[in-house]
Design a protein around this motif. Structure first.
Motif, PDB file in Angstrom:
ATOM      1  N   SER A 110       3.718  55.613 -38.528  1.00 40.77           N
ATOM      2  CA  SER A 110       2.897  55.933 -37.362  1.00 40.77           C
ATOM      3  C   SER A 110       3.079  54.832 -36.338  1.00 40.77           C
ATOM      4  O   SER A 110       3.159  53.653 -36.692  1.00 40.77           O
ATOM      5  N   ASP A 111       3.137  55.225 -35.066  1.00 47.43           N
ATOM      6  CA  ASP A 111       3.259  54.218 -34.005  1.00 47.43           C
ATOM      7  C   ASP A 111       1.875  53.732 -33.580  1.00 47.43           C
ATOM      8  O   ASP A 111       0.855  54.169 -34.130  1.00 47.43           O
ATOM      9  N   GLU A 112       1.833  52.842 -32.606  1.00 44.06           N
ATOM     10  CA  GLU A 112       0.560  52.238 -32.190  1.00 44.06           C
ATOM     11  C   GLU A 112      -0.398  53.243 -31.568  1.00 44.06           C
ATOM     12  O   GLU A 112      -1.598  52.995 -31.476  1.00 44.06           O
ATOM     13  N   ASN A 113       0.109  54.416 -31.162  1.00 49.18           N
ATOM     14  CA  ASN A 113      -0.745  55.465 -30.597  1.00 49.18           C
ATOM     15  C   ASN A 113      -1.180  56.479 -31.644  1.00 49.18           C
ATOM     16  O   ASN A 113      -1.862  57.443 -31.328  1.00 49.18           O
ATOM     17  N   GLY A 114      -0.764  56.272 -32.892  1.00 50.87           N
ATOM     18  CA  GLY A 114      -1.145  57.157 -33.981  1.00 50.87           C
ATOM     19  C   GLY A 114      -0.206  58.330 -34.205  1.00 50.87           C
ATOM     20  O   GLY A 114      -0.433  59.136 -35.099  1.00 50.87           O
ATOM     21  N   ALA A 115       0.855  58.445 -33.412  1.00 53.59           N
ATOM     22  CA  ALA A 115       1.821  59.527 -33.615  1.00 53.59           C
ATOM     23  C   ALA A 115       2.622  59.251 -34.884  1.00 53.59           C
ATOM     24  O   ALA A 115       3.003  58.115 -35.157  1.00 53.59           O
ATOM     25  N   ARG A 116       2.875  60.286 -35.661  1.00 53.56           N
ATOM     26  CA  ARG A 116       3.620  60.163 -36.921  1.00 53.56           C
ATOM     27  C   ARG A 116       5.077  60.508 -36.665  1.00 53.56           C
ATOM     28  O   ARG A 116       5.393  61.454 -35.942  1.00 53.56           O
ATOM     29  N   TRP A 117       5.997  59.721 -37.256  1.00 55.57           N
ATOM     30  CA  TRP A 117       7.435  59.866 -37.036  1.00 55.57           C
ATOM     31  C   TRP A 117       8.178  59.894 -38.354  1.00 55.57           C
ATOM     32  O   TRP A 117       7.715  59.332 -39.342  1.00 55.57           O
ATOM     33  N   ALA A 118       9.365  60.507 -38.336  1.00 56.76           N
ATOM     34  CA  ALA A 118      10.268  60.529 -39.488  1.00 56.76           C
ATOM     35  C   ALA A 118      11.634  60.047 -39.021  1.00 56.76           C
ATOM     36  O   ALA A 118      12.162  60.523 -38.014  1.00 56.76           O
ATOM     37  N   LEU A 119      12.203  59.083 -39.739  1.00 59.64           N
ATOM     38  CA  LEU A 119      13.523  58.526 -39.430  1.00 59.64           C
ATOM     39  C   LEU A 119      14.420  58.775 -40.629  1.00 59.64           C
ATOM     40  O   LEU A 119      14.152  58.281 -41.727  1.00 59.64           O
ATOM     41  N   ASP A 120      15.497  59.567 -40.421  1.00 60.35           N
ATOM     42  CA  ASP A 120      16.359  59.888 -41.560  1.00 60.35           C
ATOM     43  C   ASP A 120      17.476  58.860 -41.709  1.00 60.35           C
ATOM     44  O   ASP A 120      17.601  57.927 -40.913  1.00 60.35           O
ATOM     45  N   ARG A 121      18.290  59.045 -42.732  1.00 61.30           N
ATOM     46  CA  ARG A 121      19.338  58.071 -43.052  1.00 61.30           C
ATOM     47  C   ARG A 121      20.424  57.993 -41.997  1.00 61.30           C
ATOM     48  O   ARG A 121      21.194  57.040 -41.960  1.00 61.30           O
ATOM     49  N   ARG A 122      20.504  58.983 -41.111  1.00 61.15           N
ATOM     50  CA  ARG A 122      21.494  58.939 -40.029  1.00 61.15           C
ATOM     51  C   ARG A 122      20.927  58.292 -38.764  1.00 61.15           C
ATOM     52  O   ARG A 122      21.617  58.182 -37.766  1.00 61.15           O
ATOM     53  N   GLY A 123      19.662  57.934 -38.805  1.00 65.45           N
ATOM     54  CA  GLY A 123      19.039  57.304 -37.651  1.00 65.45           C
ATOM     55  C   GLY A 123      18.389  58.285 -36.688  1.00 65.45           C
ATOM     56  O   GLY A 123      17.983  57.910 -35.602  1.00 65.45           O
ATOM     57  N   ASP A 124      18.279  59.564 -37.097  1.00 66.56           N
ATOM     58  CA  ASP A 124      17.614  60.560 -36.257  1.00 66.56           C
ATOM     59  C   ASP A 124      16.106  60.382 -36.377  1.00 66.56           C
ATOM     60  O   ASP A 124      15.541  60.450 -37.482  1.00 66.56           O
ATOM     61  N   LEU A 125      15.439  60.175 -35.252  1.00 68.05           N
ATOM     62  CA  LEU A 125      13.987  59.976 -35.204  1.00 68.05           C
ATOM     63  C   LEU A 125      13.346  61.245 -34.672  1.00 68.05           C
ATOM     64  O   LEU A 125      13.699  61.727 -33.600  1.00 68.05           O
ATOM     65  N   LYS A 126      12.396  61.794 -35.448  1.00 65.60           N
ATOM     66  CA  LYS A 126      11.738  63.052 -35.070  1.00 65.60           C
ATOM     67  C   LYS A 126      10.239  62.930 -35.252  1.00 65.60           C
ATOM     68  O   LYS A 126       9.777  62.272 -36.188  1.00 65.60           O
ATOM     69  N   PRO A 127       9.473  63.596 -34.380  1.00 66.89           N
ATOM     70  CA  PRO A 127       8.010  63.648 -34.600  1.00 66.89           C
ATOM     71  C   PRO A 127       7.710  64.324 -35.928  1.00 66.89           C
ATOM     72  O   PRO A 127       8.409  65.249 -36.328  1.00 66.89           O
ATOM     73  N   ASN A 128       6.673  63.866 -36.609  1.00 70.19           N
ATOM     74  CA  ASN A 128       6.295  64.427 -37.893  1.00 70.19           C
ATOM     75  C   ASN A 128       4.792  64.369 -38.015  1.00 70.19           C
ATOM     76  O   ASN A 128       4.227  63.290 -38.165  1.00 70.19           O
ATOM     77  N   ALA A 129       4.143  65.514 -37.995  1.00 69.91           N
ATOM     78  CA  ALA A 129       2.686  65.550 -38.042  1.00 69.91           C
ATOM     79  C   ALA A 129       2.160  65.463 -39.466  1.00 69.91           C
ATOM     80  O   ALA A 129       0.983  65.213 -39.673  1.00 69.91           O
TER      81      ALA A 129
END
Length: 94
Positions: free
Chosen positions: A73-92
């Motif tokens: 989670s970032d400082e604003n509380g948004a949840r994120w997913a980072l895969d092994r290829r470096g793709d960053l996606k929102p994740n609720a």
């Protein structure tokens, strides 16, 4: 996992597919060596700090079918997913 940002990240964990979590996590010191063992879910990683997540030994097929994904989670509380290829996606999901 190295937090290269200027803001902390929170509730950090690594999962392998939906069935497996990392087995442990260690804070990484400035010399790159792991330090004290932390909980599997790391509450906070400060700016420019690092944590090493360790998994159990899995077969190549298990890792191929269940690749590691880092969730945080970032400082604003948004949840994120980072895969092994470096793709960053929102994740609720948590």
């Amino acid at each position: 996992m190295t937090n290269d940002s200027d803001a902390p990240v929170q509730q950090v964990e690594v999962r392998f597919g939906v069935a497996y979590n990392s087995s442990e996590a260690h804070e990484v010191l400035g010399n790159g060596m792991p330090d004290d063992r932390l909980a599997q879910l790391v509450d906070l990683i400060g700016p420019h700090q690092a944590v090493r997540f360790v998994s159990q030994r899995y077969s190549s097929a298990a890792v191929h079918n269940n690749p590691p994904v880092l969730f945080f989670s970032d400082e604003n509380g948004a949840r994120w997913a980072l895969d092994r290829r470096g793709d960053l996606k929102p994740n609720a999901k948590r």
